[in-house]
Design a protein around this motif. Structure first.
Motif, PDB file in Angstrom:
ATOM      1  N   MET A   1       0.852  -1.181   0.000  1.00 23.21           N
ATOM      2  CA  MET A   1       0.000   0.000   0.000  1.00 23.21           C
ATOM      3  C   MET A   1       0.892   1.236   0.000  1.00 23.21           C
ATOM      4  O   MET A   1       1.871   1.290   0.706  1.00 23.21           O
ATOM      5  N   GLY A   5      -3.597   5.158  -2.454  1.00 21.37           N
ATOM      6  CA  GLY A   5      -4.071   3.944  -3.112  1.00 21.37           C
ATOM      7  C   GLY A   5      -3.049   2.843  -3.126  1.00 21.37           C
ATOM      8  O   GLY A   5      -2.082   2.859  -2.381  1.00 21.37           O
ATOM      9  N   TYR A  39      -5.856  -7.788  -4.892  1.00 22.65           N
ATOM     10  CA  TYR A  39      -5.797  -7.058  -3.616  1.00 22.65           C
ATOM     11  C   TYR A  39      -6.816  -7.613  -2.624  1.00 22.65           C
ATOM     12  O   TYR A  39      -6.476  -7.943  -1.482  1.00 22.65           O
ATOM     13  N   TRP A  83      -7.678   3.208  -6.192  1.00 25.84           N
ATOM     14  CA  TRP A  83      -8.117   3.747  -4.915  1.00 25.84           C
ATOM     15  C   TRP A  83      -9.633   3.820  -4.954  1.00 25.84           C
ATOM     16  O   TRP A  83     -10.258   3.640  -5.994  1.00 25.84           O
ATOM     17  N   TYR A  94     -14.262   3.169  -7.703  1.00 26.88           N
ATOM     18  CA  TYR A  94     -12.810   3.033  -7.770  1.00 26.88           C
ATOM     19  C   TYR A  94     -12.295   3.964  -8.850  1.00 26.88           C
ATOM     20  O   TYR A  94     -12.824   3.994  -9.959  1.00 26.88           O
ATOM     21  N   LEU A 142      -8.210   2.405   1.356  1.00 25.80           N
ATOM     22  CA  LEU A 142      -8.257   2.743  -0.069  1.00 25.80           C
ATOM     23  C   LEU A 142      -8.949   4.070  -0.342  1.00 25.80           C
ATOM     24  O   LEU A 142      -8.832   4.617  -1.438  1.00 25.80           O
TER      25      LEU A 142
END
Length: 156
Positions: A1, A5, A39, A83, A94, A142
């Motif tokens: 990370m 993002g 992810y 993100w 997103y 995020l």
């Protein structure tokens, strides 16, 4: 990370290229899907509710927008930077960029950018359902805190 993002590596394969030797336009969305999926799988998400760390297991893409900037003309590793622009009651937006694998800011090529809207669905009715607190907590890192750059994205 990283701040702002996640940067997820993805592979472009020879068979992703079109007859002109460029990454086919539909494959950019696939790269984004693979990056976001990788992810969440690392965090314990699974499509099978019996195996998932999250009760939210059925999410549908409502909208997907891609703007292309520089073609990808060969196989190899790329990065997808993504993100969450915002997370509403039943949907989230997103933001993403498909980047060259170079991590030095002055060498990175932005191949494409855009946004993807996901809707959390109730598995029994296929109607929008509120996100669980569990997934909200997992998604919090995020969430973008800077002013939105994707203002044309659909509201949540």
């Amino acid at each position: 990370m990283t701040a702002g993002g996640v940067h997820e590596p993805v592979q472009v394969h020879f068979d992703d290229l079109d007859a002109m030797g460029l990454l086919h336009n539909s494959r950019y969305a696939l790269l984004v899907e693979r990056a976001i999926g990788a992810y969440w799988h690392r965090l314990g998400w699974a499509s099978d509710p019996a195996r998932s760390a999250f009760p939210d297991v059925l999410m549908a893409v409502r909208e997907f927008k891609v703007t292309y900037h520089a073609p990808i003309a060969e196989p190899g590793e790329r990065l997808v930077h993504f993100w969450l622009e915002r997370m509403g009651r039943t949907s989230g937006v997103y933001g993403f960029r498909v980047l060259s694998a170079d991590r030095a800011p002055d060498q990175v090529t932005v191949h494409a950018e855009g946004y993807r809207v996901n809707v959390n669905l109730d598995p029994a009715t296929f109607r929008p359902a509120p996100f669980s607190d569990v997934i909200r907590t997992a998604a919090a890192p995020l969430l973008r805190t800077a002013p939105a750059v994707l203002r044309e994205a659909a509201p949540c």
